[in-house]
Design a protein around this motif. Structure first.
Motif, PDB file in Angstrom:
ATOM      1  N   ASN A 245       0.985  -1.143   0.062  1.00 53.82           N
ATOM      2  CA  ASN A 245       0.088  -0.051   0.090  1.00 53.82           C
ATOM      3  C   ASN A 245       0.857   1.208   0.105  1.00 53.82           C
ATOM      4  O   ASN A 245       0.636   2.407  -0.448  1.00 53.82           O
ATOM      5  CB  ASN A 245      -0.995   0.018   1.166  1.00 53.82           C
ATOM      6  N   PHE A 246       2.047   1.175   0.638  1.00 54.92           N
ATOM      7  CA  PHE A 246       2.928   2.353   0.695  1.00 54.92           C
ATOM      8  C   PHE A 246       3.458   2.834  -0.686  1.00 54.92           C
ATOM      9  O   PHE A 246       3.246   4.132  -0.982  1.00 54.92           O
ATOM     10  CB  PHE A 246       4.043   2.212   1.501  1.00 54.92           C
ATOM     11  N   ILE A 247       3.582   1.859  -1.417  1.00 54.10           N
ATOM     12  CA  ILE A 247       3.987   2.271  -2.888  1.00 54.10           C
ATOM     13  C   ILE A 247       2.809   2.680  -3.883  1.00 54.10           C
ATOM     14  O   ILE A 247       2.690   3.947  -4.364  1.00 54.10           O
ATOM     15  CB  ILE A 247       4.481   0.926  -3.665  1.00 54.10           C
TER      16      ILE A 247
ATOM     17  N   ASP B  66      -0.371   7.434  -5.830  1.00 57.99           N
ATOM     18  CA  ASP B  66      -1.565   8.361  -5.773  1.00 57.99           C
ATOM     19  C   ASP B  66      -1.232   9.865  -5.362  1.00 57.99           C
ATOM     20  O   ASP B  66      -1.754  10.677  -5.776  1.00 57.99           O
ATOM     21  CB  ASP B  66      -2.521   7.748  -4.909  1.00 57.99           C
ATOM     22  N   THR B  67      -0.426   9.832  -4.316  1.00 53.35           N
ATOM     23  CA  THR B  67      -0.116  11.324  -3.805  1.00 53.35           C
ATOM     24  C   THR B  67       0.686  11.857  -4.889  1.00 53.35           C
ATOM     25  O   THR B  67       0.455  13.036  -4.890  1.00 53.35           O
ATOM     26  CB  THR B  67       0.825  10.842  -2.729  1.00 53.35           C
ATOM     27  N   LEU B  68       1.617  11.297  -5.800  1.00 55.92           N
ATOM     28  CA  LEU B  68       2.317  12.141  -6.872  1.00 55.92           C
ATOM     29  C   LEU B  68       1.335  12.567  -7.491  1.00 55.92           C
ATOM     30  O   LEU B  68       1.271  13.882  -8.242  1.00 55.92           O
ATOM     31  CB  LEU B  68       3.228  11.268  -7.472  1.00 55.92           C
ATOM     32  N   PHE B  69       0.279  11.802  -7.987  1.00 54.95           N
ATOM     33  CA  PHE B  69      -0.856  12.481  -8.843  1.00 54.95           C
ATOM     34  C   PHE B  69      -1.589  13.527  -8.359  1.00 54.95           C
ATOM     35  O   PHE B  69      -1.708  14.616  -8.969  1.00 54.95           O
ATOM     36  CB  PHE B  69      -1.927  11.188  -9.205  1.00 54.95           C
TER      37      PHE B  69
ATOM     38  N   PHE C 195       7.698  18.331   2.544  1.00 49.36           N
ATOM     39  CA  PHE C 195       8.155  17.036   2.267  1.00 49.36           C
ATOM     40  C   PHE C 195       7.599  16.280   3.647  1.00 49.36           C
ATOM     41  O   PHE C 195       7.147  15.224   3.437  1.00 49.36           O
ATOM     42  CB  PHE C 195       9.543  17.109   1.843  1.00 49.36           C
ATOM     43  N   GLY C 196       8.127  16.990   4.878  1.00 46.74           N
ATOM     44  CA  GLY C 196       7.367  16.088   6.046  1.00 46.74           C
ATOM     45  C   GLY C 196       6.196  15.527   6.073  1.00 46.74           C
ATOM     46  O   GLY C 196       5.817  14.631   6.331  1.00 46.74           O
ATOM     47  N   VAL C 197       5.068  17.033   5.727  1.00 47.74           N
ATOM     48  CA  VAL C 197       3.809  16.723   5.661  1.00 47.74           C
ATOM     49  C   VAL C 197       3.374  15.565   4.675  1.00 47.74           C
ATOM     50  O   VAL C 197       2.416  14.815   4.927  1.00 47.74           O
ATOM     51  CB  VAL C 197       2.905  18.036   5.348  1.00 47.74           C
ATOM     52  N   MET C 198       3.965  15.610   3.421  1.00 50.48           N
ATOM     53  CA  MET C 198       3.597  14.729   2.457  1.00 50.48           C
ATOM     54  C   MET C 198       3.891  13.244   2.827  1.00 50.48           C
ATOM     55  O   MET C 198       3.230  12.268   2.663  1.00 50.48           O
ATOM     56  CB  MET C 198       4.249  14.992   1.053  1.00 50.48           C
ATOM     57  N   MET C 199       5.157  12.909   3.566  1.00 50.67           N
ATOM     58  CA  MET C 199       5.542  11.637   3.917  1.00 50.67           C
ATOM     59  C   MET C 199       4.647  11.128   4.973  1.00 50.67           C
ATOM     60  O   MET C 199       4.326  10.061   5.167  1.00 50.67           O
ATOM     61  CB  MET C 199       6.923  11.743   4.447  1.00 50.67           C
ATOM     62  N   LEU C 200       4.267  12.016   6.020  1.00 56.43           N
ATOM     63  CA  LEU C 200       3.173  11.670   6.941  1.00 56.43           C
ATOM     64  C   LEU C 200       2.031  11.297   6.483  1.00 56.43           C
ATOM     65  O   LEU C 200       1.197  10.382   6.833  1.00 56.43           O
ATOM     66  CB  LEU C 200       3.101  12.791   7.914  1.00 56.43           C
ATOM     67  N   TYR C 201       1.525  12.004   5.349  1.00 50.37           N
ATOM     68  CA  TYR C 201       0.180  11.991   4.527  1.00 50.37           C
ATOM     69  C   TYR C 201       0.161  10.376   4.132  1.00 50.37           C
ATOM     70  O   TYR C 201      -0.609   9.639   4.196  1.00 50.37           O
ATOM     71  CB  TYR C 201      -0.178  12.879   3.539  1.00 50.37           C
ATOM     72  N   ILE C 202       1.431  10.293   3.339  1.00 51.31           N
ATOM     73  CA  ILE C 202       1.587   8.601   2.764  1.00 51.31           C
ATOM     74  C   ILE C 202       1.380   7.847   3.825  1.00 51.31           C
ATOM     75  O   ILE C 202       0.590   6.788   3.632  1.00 51.31           O
ATOM     76  CB  ILE C 202       2.830   8.597   1.884  1.00 51.31           C
ATOM     77  N   PHE C 203       2.187   7.997   4.910  1.00 50.28           N
ATOM     78  CA  PHE C 203       2.219   6.986   6.051  1.00 50.28           C
ATOM     79  C   PHE C 203       0.971   6.676   6.457  1.00 50.28           C
ATOM     80  O   PHE C 203       0.832   5.423   6.765  1.00 50.28           O
ATOM     81  CB  PHE C 203       3.454   7.397   6.955  1.00 50.28           C
TER      82      PHE C 203
ATOM     83  N   GLU D 240      -0.240 -10.005 -10.840  1.00 46.34           N
ATOM     84  CA  GLU D 240      -0.971  -9.251 -11.781  1.00 46.34           C
ATOM     85  C   GLU D 240      -1.557  -7.972 -11.212  1.00 46.34           C
ATOM     86  O   GLU D 240      -1.953  -7.080 -12.016  1.00 46.34           O
ATOM     87  CB  GLU D 240      -1.943 -10.253 -12.245  1.00 46.34           C
ATOM     88  N   TYR D 241      -2.021  -8.345 -10.050  1.00 42.61           N
ATOM     89  CA  TYR D 241      -2.892  -6.964  -9.392  1.00 42.61           C
ATOM     90  C   TYR D 241      -1.823  -5.786  -9.181  1.00 42.61           C
ATOM     91  O   TYR D 241      -2.188  -4.807  -9.248  1.00 42.61           O
ATOM     92  CB  TYR D 241      -3.384  -7.519  -7.815  1.00 42.61           C
ATOM     93  N   LEU D 242      -0.631  -6.245  -8.686  1.00 39.55           N
ATOM     94  CA  LEU D 242       0.540  -5.134  -8.244  1.00 39.55           C
ATOM     95  C   LEU D 242       0.718  -4.559  -9.807  1.00 39.55           C
ATOM     96  O   LEU D 242       1.084  -3.156  -9.839  1.00 39.55           O
ATOM     97  CB  LEU D 242       1.660  -5.622  -7.676  1.00 39.55           C
ATOM     98  N   PHE D 243       0.813  -5.274 -10.880  1.00 38.91           N
ATOM     99  CA  PHE D 243       0.908  -4.647 -12.158  1.00 38.91           C
ATOM    100  C   PHE D 243      -0.083  -3.528 -12.507  1.00 38.91           C
ATOM    101  O   PHE D 243      -0.012  -2.407 -13.153  1.00 38.91           O
ATOM    102  CB  PHE D 243       1.334  -5.753 -13.107  1.00 38.91           C
ATOM    103  N   TRP D 244      -1.307  -3.874 -12.290  1.00 38.85           N
ATOM    104  CA  TRP D 244      -2.668  -3.117 -12.425  1.00 38.85           C
ATOM    105  C   TRP D 244      -2.471  -1.893 -11.588  1.00 38.85           C
ATOM    106  O   TRP D 244      -2.730  -0.933 -11.995  1.00 38.85           O
ATOM    107  CB  TRP D 244      -3.690  -4.014 -12.075  1.00 38.85           C
ATOM    108  N   GLU D 245      -2.071  -1.891 -10.199  1.00 34.42           N
ATOM    109  CA  GLU D 245      -1.954  -0.747  -9.343  1.00 34.42           C
ATOM    110  C   GLU D 245      -0.808  -0.067  -9.748  1.00 34.42           C
ATOM    111  O   GLU D 245      -0.870   1.163  -9.394  1.00 34.42           O
ATOM    112  CB  GLU D 245      -1.934  -1.298  -7.891  1.00 34.42           C
ATOM    113  N   TRP D 246       0.217  -0.608 -10.147  1.00 30.35           N
ATOM    114  CA  TRP D 246       1.610   0.140  -9.954  1.00 30.35           C
ATOM    115  C   TRP D 246       1.857   0.695 -11.631  1.00 30.35           C
ATOM    116  O   TRP D 246       2.826   1.558 -11.730  1.00 30.35           O
ATOM    117  CB  TRP D 246       2.662  -0.432  -9.728  1.00 30.35           C
ATOM    118  N   VAL D 247       1.466   0.131 -12.400  1.00 26.89           N
ATOM    119  CA  VAL D 247       1.506   0.450 -14.135  1.00 26.89           C
ATOM    120  C   VAL D 247       0.385   0.944 -14.600  1.00 26.89           C
ATOM    121  O   VAL D 247       0.165   2.069 -15.395  1.00 26.89           O
ATOM    122  CB  VAL D 247       2.155  -0.693 -14.713  1.00 26.89           C
ATOM    123  N   VAL D 248      -0.815   0.201 -14.759  1.00 24.12           N
ATOM    124  CA  VAL D 248      -2.038   0.583 -15.575  1.00 24.12           C
ATOM    125  C   VAL D 248      -2.809   1.773 -15.100  1.00 24.12           C
ATOM    126  O   VAL D 248      -3.012   2.787 -15.617  1.00 24.12           O
ATOM    127  CB  VAL D 248      -2.987  -0.702 -15.661  1.00 24.12           C
TER     128      VAL D 248
END
Length: 454
Positions: A10-12, A17-20, A44-52, A138-146
């Motif tokens: 989920n972290f990746i 998603d956060t980059l988007f 940067f700190g707030v973004m990392m906290l938001y992601i975590f 297959e699911y991770l390819f969908w999540e991380w690429v598609v």
């Protein structure tokens, strides 16, 4: 899958998603204002906290089964958490009002769902069993690429449609309470519409049309509000134009009186010069002509120059401000000069912020020279070599502590004052390329604002 495995996966996904979201926010709101290096570290700190925290909560929701609650209750709760988180990091980045941040956060979520739905059109509709390695890959390819691929297409769409311009027109307007409530209720409204669509279609499954419908609704809200702002600006422009015409007519009437008076005196002046010419006194004639020229310049020329300088200001809001302050200074019998070196049309600062800043500087200058016979205010506007410079110089009669200028409550004019320059400083903090300069020179107090346009 273990809790740690879900957390790492989920972290990746959360990071992508956060980059988007950040990219879409920059396309809508412009570059992140640079205050100092600490500000960027804070972002940067707030973004990392938001992601975590987003990753942690998503993992907890998944492992405890909250995402499986009836009517997508868990997903609605998580969406609210995500919207609140977005509002907080947008606040750190841009310092916008919370109503504006709510609208932006909801719009970003809708854009994300649109991108996700584009990707879903090309899905295999397969139910993945994450305990099986091949399904997991297959699911991770969908999540991380598609999905990221289609989110990038959404970003390109924002860029090509010049969404920033639409946002600029809308952003300065105050959102109506009904619009704020609608945006705040977007998650349950979206779920309600989705269930109605499912019932009418007699099937259960996410219908991508829901996200597109809400995108269209929010887009129309932005367009309508922006048009209201444009209409309001047109009305303000018309009012400024009327004031300007009134000022021009008033000055023309004054010029006409001065010309009549000068014409009346001209015959007497020429008679005196004729006598000196008969005596052959060339030096006296030259001095006499110089006095006539100076007198004409004092009576008529200064007003003509002032109107020419005002004509060089092409920004309606600023011209309206100068006309208002000009009337105040004329009523107070304050001698002032305006110098616009070349036509001034626009600057990277928002017109409202620029007028607020200039209004503060002019008010302080007027208060300083008010009631003083030898007081003078000189205003200069220059656009040169990629910089816009606005300088207000006034005769100084008070002692100034440079270390306290811009501090709330500090003023040379007594207690319960000093709010203006503090607000001036706060406004400029939003602009990384706006530099205020304060100096004292030859008995004059000088406030200069330099704006880097390139």
């Amino acid at each position: 899958m273990t809790f740690l495995e879900v957390l790492c996966g989920n972290f990746i996904s959360m990071g992508l998603d956060t980059l988007f979201f950040i990219s879409a926010a920059i396309l809508l709101l412009g570059e992140i204002p640079y205050k100092n290096r600490k500000h960027y570290y804070t972002i940067f700190g707030v973004m990392m906290l938001y992601i975590f925290l987003g990753d942690l909560l998503a993992t907890v929701f998944f492992k405890t089964g909250l995402f499986a609650l009836p009517h997508n209750g868990g997903e609605l709760l998580y969406m609210y958490i995500r919207i609140i988180g977005m509002m907080l990091w947008l606040r750190v980045m841009y310092s916008k009002p919370y109503t504006t941040l709510l609208a932006i956060a909801v719009f970003l979520n809708i854009l994300y769902e649109v991108g996700w739905n584009f990707a879903d059109i090309f899905s295999t509709n397969k139910i993945y069993n994450l305990s099986i390695l091949s399904d997991r890959r297959e699911y991770l390819f969908w999540e991380w690429v598609v999905i990221p691929f289609f989110l990038i297409l959404v970003l390109l769409l924002l860029y090509k449609t010049n969404a920033r311009k639409m946002m600029e027109q809308w952003e300065g307007q105050k959102l109506k309470p009904g619009v704020v409530v609608f945006l705040g209720l977007y998650p349950p409204l979206s779920q309600f519409v989705q269930e109605i669509v499912d019932i009418s279609a007699k099937e259960v499954g996410y219908n991508p049309a829901t996200a597109f419908v809400f995108l269209l609704i929010v887009y129309m809200i932005f367009i309508h509000t922006g048009r209201e702002g444009i209409q309001q600006k047109r009305i303000e422009d018309q009012n400024v134009s009327l004031v300007q015409q009134g000022a021009y007519i008033e000055n023309l009437e004054g010029l006409q009186k001065e010309v009549r008076r000068f014409r009346h005196d001209f015959k007497n002046m020429m008679s005196g010069m004729y006598l000196q010419a008969e005596e052959g006194n060339l030096a006296a004639i030259q001095n006499y002509i110089q006095e006539m020229t100076d007198d004409f310049d004092l009576q008529v020329g200064s007003q003509i120059r002032l109107m020419n300088q005002l004509a060089n200001i092409r920004m309606t809001e600023m011209k309206g401000l100068f006309l208002k302050k000009m009337k105040t200074m004329q009523e107070e019998e304050i001698h002032w000069e305006l110098e616009v070196l070349k036509p001034f049309e626009k600057t990277r600062m928002r017109s409202t912020d620029l007028c607020r800043c200039l209004g503060i500087l002019l008010d302080n200058a007027i208060e300083e020279v008010q009631g003083k016979n030898d007081g003078l205010i000189h205003i200069m506007i220059s656009s040169h070599s990629g910089f816009t410079t606005v300088r207000v110089k006034n005769t100084l009669y008070s002692a100034v502590d440079f270390h306290k200028i811009g501090t709330m409550g500090y003023s040379t004019k007594g207690k319960d004052r000093g709010i203006g320059l503090a607000n001036y400083k706060e406004i400029l903090e939003k602009y990384e390329k706006a530099l205020p300069i304060t100096t004292i020179q030859d008995g004059c107090f000088i406030q200069e604002l330099k704006i880097q346009e390139a």
